[in-house]
Design an enzyme around this catalytic site. Structure first.
Site, PDB file in Angstrom:
ATOM      1  N   LYS A  43      36.783  49.980 -30.420  1.00 53.93           N
ATOM      2  CA  LYS A  43      36.627  49.468 -29.059  1.00 53.93           C
ATOM      3  C   LYS A  43      37.913  49.786 -28.302  1.00 53.93           C
ATOM      4  CE  LYS A  43      33.220  45.812 -29.626  1.00 53.93           C
ATOM      5  NZ  LYS A  43      32.871  44.413 -29.295  1.00 53.93           N
ATOM      6  N   GLY A  92      31.176  49.673 -20.926  1.00 45.92           N
ATOM      7  CA  GLY A  92      31.021  48.570 -19.997  1.00 45.92           C
ATOM      8  C   GLY A  92      32.123  48.611 -18.958  1.00 45.92           C
ATOM      9  N   GLY A  93      32.211  47.548 -18.180  1.00 46.93           N
ATOM     10  CA  GLY A  93      33.212  47.501 -17.129  1.00 46.93           C
ATOM     11  C   GLY A  93      34.632  47.378 -17.648  1.00 46.93           C
ATOM     12  N   PHE A  94      34.778  46.896 -18.914  1.00 46.12           N
ATOM     13  CA  PHE A  94      36.120  46.633 -19.438  1.00 46.12           C
ATOM     14  C   PHE A  94      36.528  47.566 -20.573  1.00 46.12           C
ATOM     15  CE2 PHE A  94      35.277  42.028 -18.108  1.00 46.12           C
ATOM     16  CZ  PHE A  94      35.677  42.302 -16.806  1.00 46.12           C
ATOM     17  N   GLY A 144      28.761  53.176 -26.465  1.00 45.07           N
ATOM     18  CA  GLY A 144      28.590  52.163 -25.436  1.00 45.07           C
ATOM     19  C   GLY A 144      29.730  52.170 -24.446  1.00 45.07           C
ATOM     20  N   ASP A 149      27.812  34.237 -25.898  1.00 47.22           N
ATOM     21  CA  ASP A 149      27.021  35.371 -25.418  1.00 47.22           C
ATOM     22  C   ASP A 149      25.949  35.761 -26.433  1.00 47.22           C
ATOM     23  OD1 ASP A 149      26.231  37.246 -23.559  1.00 47.22           O
ATOM     24  OD2 ASP A 149      27.712  38.741 -24.149  1.00 47.22           O
TER      25      ASP A 149
END
Length: 377
Positions: free
Chosen positions: A65, A43-45, A41, A163
């Site tokens: 992560k 994402g933006g961060f 995965g 979330d």
């Protein structure tokens, strides 16, 4: 395979028996034990990798992560740092819950932040929805019964997830339990934090109105869980199940299979736009859920149209009379017995026999009915 964690490496794939990337020379092991094997995965961060823990003989899988913000702007990057740190803190504070991934490590290596957590083997509910189609009422009840206690656990520790959506709920293969993941948007619900307007976090389709304004509360998670259920029941975006002009949910008209009025009332109360009209705690939802009638009631006991079978020696008077009459007919030469007679019957002897048989059968009848009238023990 070993996957190089250097974001600029042009050829990150390596064999699994080396410690340094053959292309860029970066270390392939984090903390000398965690080896990334493939990306899962981005994402933006940051980026997420499937990994193995080589410090243990069984080499169990885990998730790495990597904090790697790609967004521009000082404020945006600062918020990304805050969220990444926050996820580690929240996972650590939540301790070991069987339906929350365990935090295994949190550290900085080569000026990059890393978080290592338990790997949950299974598909998320968004994937399940694509493959299996709309969820049934039974499945939604099971989902609520499975996840509401997890929310109880989080809220008791003053953590708001913020979330909740199908993508962040994984159906674990080994025990079919639902696991709540991705606490990167979670927030501490201390009195100070609740009274301070924060940043709007979460996926727009599932976020409660007060959370959009930066004031998430415990009931905000309940709202998101309710919207998740509506998404799974309708297979439609929650945006398409809400009538903006009339400020009301219209999800029931898009159901392929109707759900009970009781479950509909619970879901509608979970997604009330005004917080005070909504369930305030997970306990309240569970209490109403437990009052529901079973989704698949047991088959009702039906009475057979045929006469009931006698229990033990118990027979009705009419049955006994019929059986004795049949015996009498056979003894006097009627029915099938008549076919075996060689000489025609003597009328005088037949009359005498009939009288004797009548007396004997009457005695049997009286004796049999007397036994049937004996009380059961």
């Amino acid at each position: 395979m070993s996957y190089c964690l250097n974001p600029r490496c042009p050829r990150p794939e390596n064999s699994d028996d080396i410690k340094f990337c053959l292309t860029c020379g970066a270390k392939l092991l984090l903390k000398e034990r965690y080896r990334a094997i493939q990306p899962i995965g981005q994402g933006g961060f940051g980026r997420t990798f499937l990994a193995v823990d080589e410090d243990k003989p069984s080499k169990p899988r885990c998730v790495i992560k990597q904090f790697y913000p790609q967004a521009q702007g000082t404020n945006t990057v600062q918020k990304a740092v805050e969220l990444f740190n926050q996820e580690a803190v929240q996972l650590d504070e939540l301790g070991k819950h069987p339906q929350i991934p365990e935090l295994l490590a949190y550290f900085t290596q080569e000026d990059r932040q890393y978080l290592v957590q338990e790997f949950i083997d299974g598909k998320n509910l968004a994937q399940e929805l694509v493959e299996q189609g709309a969820f049934s009422e039974i499945q939604i009840k099971q989902l609520l019964n499975d996840l509401l206690p997890v929310l109880q656990f989080c809220h008791a520790r003053q953590v708001i997830h913020r979330d909740i959506k199908p993508e962040n709920i994984i159906l674990r293969i080994k025990d079919n339990k639902l696991v709540l993941v991705d606490f990167g948007a979670s927030k501490s619900a201390t009195s100070t934090a609740l009274n301070r307007t924060g940043t709007s976090i979460g996926s727009p389709e599932y976020v409660a109105p007060e959370q959009i304004r930066g004031r998430a509360i415990f009931a905000s998670d309940i709202y998101s869980l309710g919207v998740t259920c509506i998404r799974l029941l309708t297979e439609r975006s929650p945006f398409d199940s809400y009538d903006i002009n009339n400020d009301t949910w219209v999800w029931q008209q898009y159901l392929t299979t109707p759900v009970s009025n009781e479950l509909s009332r619970i879901l509608n109360k979970m997604v009330e736009s005004i917080p005070v009209r909504r369930y305030q705690t997970a306990d309240e939802v569970l209490n109403d859920l437990h009052k529901l009638s079973p989704a698949t009631p047991a088959k009702p006991i039906t009475i057979s149209p045929s006469p009931p079978q006698p229990i033990g020696n118990s027979k009705s008077h009419s049955q006994i009379d019929l059986e004795l009459e049949e015996m009498k007919t056979q003894f006097l030469g009627g029915g099938k017995a008549k076919k075996h007679q060689v000489n025609p019957p003597n009328p005088t002897s037949q009359s005498t026999s009939k009288s004797i048989i009548d007396d004997e059968l009457e005695e049997l009848r009286a004796k049999y009915l007397g036994q049937n009238n004996t009380p059961n023990q």
